[in-house]
Design an enzyme around this catalytic site. Sequence first.
Site, PDB file in Angstrom:
ATOM      1  N   ASN A 156       0.800  -1.235   0.000  1.00 52.25           N
ATOM      2  CA  ASN A 156       0.000   0.000   0.000  1.00 52.25           C
ATOM      3  C   ASN A 156       0.830   1.282   0.000  1.00 52.25           C
ATOM      4  O   ASN A 156       0.397   2.291  -0.550  1.00 52.25           O
ATOM      5  CB  ASN A 156      -1.033  -0.016   1.127  1.00 52.25           C
ATOM      6  CG  ASN A 156      -0.425  -0.154   2.492  1.00 52.25           C
ATOM      7  OD1 ASN A 156       0.682  -0.676   2.653  1.00 52.25           O
ATOM      8  ND2 ASN A 156      -1.127   0.306   3.494  1.00 52.25           N
ATOM      9  N   GLU A 254       3.817  -4.654  12.304  1.00 56.65           N
ATOM     10  CA  GLU A 254       2.913  -3.529  12.065  1.00 56.65           C
ATOM     11  C   GLU A 254       1.752  -4.083  11.253  1.00 56.65           C
ATOM     12  O   GLU A 254       1.901  -4.366  10.067  1.00 56.65           O
ATOM     13  CB  GLU A 254       3.619  -2.408  11.285  1.00 56.65           C
ATOM     14  CG  GLU A 254       4.744  -1.724  12.041  1.00 56.65           C
ATOM     15  CD  GLU A 254       4.270  -0.758  13.120  1.00 56.65           C
ATOM     16  OE1 GLU A 254       3.046  -0.630  13.341  1.00 56.65           O
ATOM     17  OE2 GLU A 254       5.138  -0.127  13.748  1.00 56.65           O
ATOM     18  N   CYS A 288      -3.441   0.992   6.635  1.00 57.52           N
ATOM     19  CA  CYS A 288      -3.587   0.308   7.923  1.00 57.52           C
ATOM     20  C   CYS A 288      -4.248   1.245   8.923  1.00 57.52           C
ATOM     21  O   CYS A 288      -5.013   0.830   9.762  1.00 57.52           O
ATOM     22  CB  CYS A 288      -2.217  -0.103   8.433  1.00 57.52           C
ATOM     23  SG  CYS A 288      -1.069   1.267   8.533  1.00 57.52           S
ATOM     24  N   GLU A 466       7.694   1.552  15.303  1.00 52.36           N
ATOM     25  CA  GLU A 466       8.684   2.061  14.355  1.00 52.36           C
ATOM     26  C   GLU A 466       8.753   3.571  14.541  1.00 52.36           C
ATOM     27  O   GLU A 466       7.951   4.169  15.240  1.00 52.36           O
ATOM     28  CB  GLU A 466       8.285   1.712  12.923  1.00 52.36           C
ATOM     29  CG  GLU A 466       8.307   0.206  12.716  1.00 52.36           C
ATOM     30  CD  GLU A 466       8.285  -0.171  11.251  1.00 52.36           C
ATOM     31  OE1 GLU A 466       9.366  -0.182  10.648  1.00 52.36           O
ATOM     32  OE2 GLU A 466       7.201  -0.420  10.729  1.00 52.36           O
TER      33      GLU A 466
HETATM   34  P1  NAP Z   1       0.117  -9.356   3.512  1.00 43.92           P
HETATM   35  O1  NAP Z   1      -0.671 -10.199   2.609  1.00 43.92           O
HETATM   36  O2  NAP Z   1       0.188  -9.721   4.943  1.00 43.92           O
HETATM   37  O3  NAP Z   1       1.577  -9.281   2.893  1.00 43.92           O
HETATM   38  C1  NAP Z   1       2.569  -8.447   3.406  1.00 43.92           C
HETATM   39  C2  NAP Z   1       3.935  -8.975   2.998  1.00 43.92           C
HETATM   40  O4  NAP Z   1       4.143 -10.258   3.590  1.00 43.92           O
HETATM   41  C3  NAP Z   1       4.094  -9.184   1.492  1.00 43.92           C
HETATM   42  O5  NAP Z   1       5.419  -8.888   1.144  1.00 43.92           O
HETATM   43  C4  NAP Z   1       3.815 -10.663   1.355  1.00 43.92           C
HETATM   44  O6  NAP Z   1       4.376 -11.235   0.215  1.00 43.92           O
HETATM   45  C5  NAP Z   1       4.487 -11.204   2.596  1.00 43.92           C
HETATM   46  N1  NAP Z   1       4.025 -12.521   3.015  1.00 43.92           N
HETATM   47  C6  NAP Z   1       2.855 -13.150   2.719  1.00 43.92           C
HETATM   48  N2  NAP Z   1       2.822 -14.370   3.298  1.00 43.92           N
HETATM   49  C7  NAP Z   1       3.998 -14.526   3.957  1.00 43.92           C
HETATM   50  C8  NAP Z   1       4.565 -15.573   4.749  1.00 43.92           C
HETATM   51  N3  NAP Z   1       3.914 -16.713   4.978  1.00 43.92           N
HETATM   52  N4  NAP Z   1       5.796 -15.394   5.275  1.00 43.92           N
HETATM   53  C9  NAP Z   1       6.473 -14.255   5.063  1.00 43.92           C
HETATM   54  N5  NAP Z   1       5.987 -13.217   4.323  1.00 43.92           N
HETATM   55  C10 NAP Z   1       4.769 -13.354   3.787  1.00 43.92           C
HETATM   56  O7  NAP Z   1      -0.367  -7.857   3.488  1.00 43.92           O
HETATM   57  P2  NAP Z   1      -0.728  -7.003   2.205  1.00 43.92           P
HETATM   58  O8  NAP Z   1      -1.970  -7.566   1.641  1.00 43.92           O
HETATM   59  O9  NAP Z   1       0.457  -6.835   1.342  1.00 43.92           O
HETATM   60  O10 NAP Z   1      -0.963  -5.560   2.895  1.00 43.92           O
HETATM   61  C11 NAP Z   1      -2.143  -5.196   3.508  1.00 43.92           C
HETATM   62  C12 NAP Z   1      -2.062  -5.370   5.016  1.00 43.92           C
HETATM   63  O11 NAP Z   1      -0.940  -4.658   5.557  1.00 43.92           O
HETATM   64  C13 NAP Z   1      -3.256  -4.784   5.709  1.00 43.92           C
HETATM   65  O12 NAP Z   1      -3.720  -5.676   6.695  1.00 43.92           O
HETATM   66  C14 NAP Z   1      -2.698  -3.527   6.380  1.00 43.92           C
HETATM   67  O13 NAP Z   1      -3.392  -3.089   7.506  1.00 43.92           O
HETATM   68  C15 NAP Z   1      -1.332  -3.919   6.718  1.00 43.92           C
HETATM   69  N6  NAP Z   1      -0.496  -2.727   6.913  1.00 43.92           N
HETATM   70  C16 NAP Z   1      -0.083  -2.359   8.171  1.00 43.92           C
HETATM   71  C17 NAP Z   1       0.673  -1.199   8.359  1.00 43.92           C
HETATM   72  C18 NAP Z   1       1.142  -0.743   9.723  1.00 43.92           C
HETATM   73  O14 NAP Z   1       2.064   0.055   9.781  1.00 43.92           O
HETATM   74  N7  NAP Z   1       0.567  -1.211  10.808  1.00 43.92           N
HETATM   75  C19 NAP Z   1       1.018  -0.424   7.256  1.00 43.92           C
HETATM   76  C20 NAP Z   1       0.559  -0.830   6.000  1.00 43.92           C
HETATM   77  C21 NAP Z   1      -0.181  -1.973   5.834  1.00 43.92           C
HETATM   78  P3  NAP Z   1       3.474 -11.434  -1.126  1.00 43.92           P
HETATM   79  O15 NAP Z   1       3.229 -10.078  -1.636  1.00 43.92           O
HETATM   80  O16 NAP Z   1       4.346 -12.252  -1.995  1.00 43.92           O
HETATM   81  O17 NAP Z   1       2.219 -12.130  -0.694  1.00 43.92           O
END
Ligand code: NAP
Length: 492
Positions: A156, A254, A288, A466
């Site tokens: 994002n 996060e 997020c 962070e």
């Molecule tokens: P995601 O599906 O959890 O993926 C995040 C990252 O983790 C991607 O690089 C993904 O790779 C990788 N990943 C997936 N499965 C994994 C595994 N089993 N082991 C290690 N890494 C793995 O999240 P997203 O869909 O990209 O992002 C949306 C989420 O991020 C939302 O829930 C949002 O709230 C959260 N977020 C939180 C913050 C914060 O600061 N708190 C900021 C931004 C976003 P792939 O792309 O290859 O699947």
Amino acid sequence: MSPSSDAPFELFIGGRDVPGTRGERQTLLDPSTNEPLVQAAVGSNDDARAAMESAERAFRESNWAADDGARRAKALFRLAGLLESRLESFALLETRNMGKPLRESRGDLGYVVRTLEYFAGLADKVEGASIPVPGPRLDYTIREPLGVTVHIAPWNYPLLLAVRSIAPALAAGNAVVLKPASLTPLTAIAFARLAKEAGVPDGILNVVLGSGAEVGEALISDARCRSVTFTGSGEVGQRIAELAARRLVPLTLELGGKGPVVVFPDADLDRAAKGIGYGIFQNAGQMCWAASRLLVHESVRDPLLERVRAIAEQLRLGPGTADGIEMGPLVSREQVDRVLGYVEEARAEGAQVVSGGGRATDPSLALGNFVRPTILSGVPDSARAVQEEIFGPVLTAGTFADVEEALARANATSYGLLGTVWTRDLGNAHAFARRLECGMVVVNEAPITFPQSPFAGTKGSGVGFEQGRAAVHAYTREKNVLLNLGPAKRKG
Ligand code: NAP
Ligand code: MG
């Protein structure tokens, strides 16, 4: 480097572009049309191992960790300067890959520059303490870098969220391996090349592309990994915590949010409406910390909702690269289905659609991932649309009668990232902020943060934090050294 160039986007390991051992490629799509945009390499377990090895060797053999911090500071300031001078091309690359309006990408990249500067300024201030102990002894602490740190980023804010953790890790003298999200790897690769240009030694910043399930897990499970910083969904966060626990590796998570926005009757409704619109429709709500759950005092519900509706209906949707666009497409078709699934379910549970509620109606946007800014009211608190993170431009609006009800409902989700309060009564604002179960509270403004302020979630929104000075310490190990200075001399 531009997405139209023929050169494929590859992994960056040991200071070089490498194609990946399996030679696999994926086609990334333009989110505003779903036309092919560019080819990117897909890495494997073996590439993850190669990146860890390269980082570990660079940590041991280069001067990055050993040098005095002022040299790391210089390299990071140079990197910030280079990025600033190429901000426009990075912003364009981010927008093409991810979809957000160019002016948002420019803002994100500006934030990346500022983050690098902030942590560059701390690189020569990683200090220990001298601690008084009894007898003729000297006790002091040293803060040492951890070694190889692993960073896994979401799609994002692709570069911003990667650099948010990489910058303090580099400032502290670590060697970094980054895995960007599979959907949005482009700016991370360009950034790693820029770091080399800025004088960051080869192997100190590596980028491995590939799936989370394969490459992400391989990085965390590697014996050389000394810490994990993950930004992403709660589900994956839990899996990562399990893997990190097996190796007793410290981690920062996060995760998601379901930010309450509480509007008291004395609030400035014009400002509140603008802030609310920004807090949920910026980045098409793919945030997020989105202010996604409006709770407004029943006496001002109608005038406030009317103002927010007017904002939602005036937002200009379109491709992020076009002039004057205020909301771009969602990142992927899957994300559109997911978001609209929540809207349909809420409708079936009795929600009223105050605005939006479906795909963009403009035929020129039909092929892209465009969802109209959406406001739902009358959604039961138990509905998934109120409890779960939608990660799209969807605001749910509920009302409250008194402070206690507002607080109870604001706290009634499993998340705790950022809460917003709108009131002119600062006593009320402080008291309410203290009782909100959130890692961050913003009063009378849309969600906002700065590299110098801690960014943290509580409950299901994360572990650790962070940003801020202490973020550098999180990438160090504190060592205590105690010296006996010889037999104590008795006085007299
Ligand atoms: P995601 O599906 O959890 O993926 C995040 C990252 O983790 C991607 O690089 C993904 O790779 C990788 N990943 C997936 N499965 C994994 C595994 N089993 N082991 C290690 N890494 C793995 O999240 P997203 O869909 O990209 O992002 C949306 C989420 O991020 C939302 O829930 C949002 O709230 C959260 N977020 C939180 C913050 C914060 O600061 N708190 C900021 C931004 C976003 P792939 O792309 O290859 O699947
Ligand atoms: Mg995902």
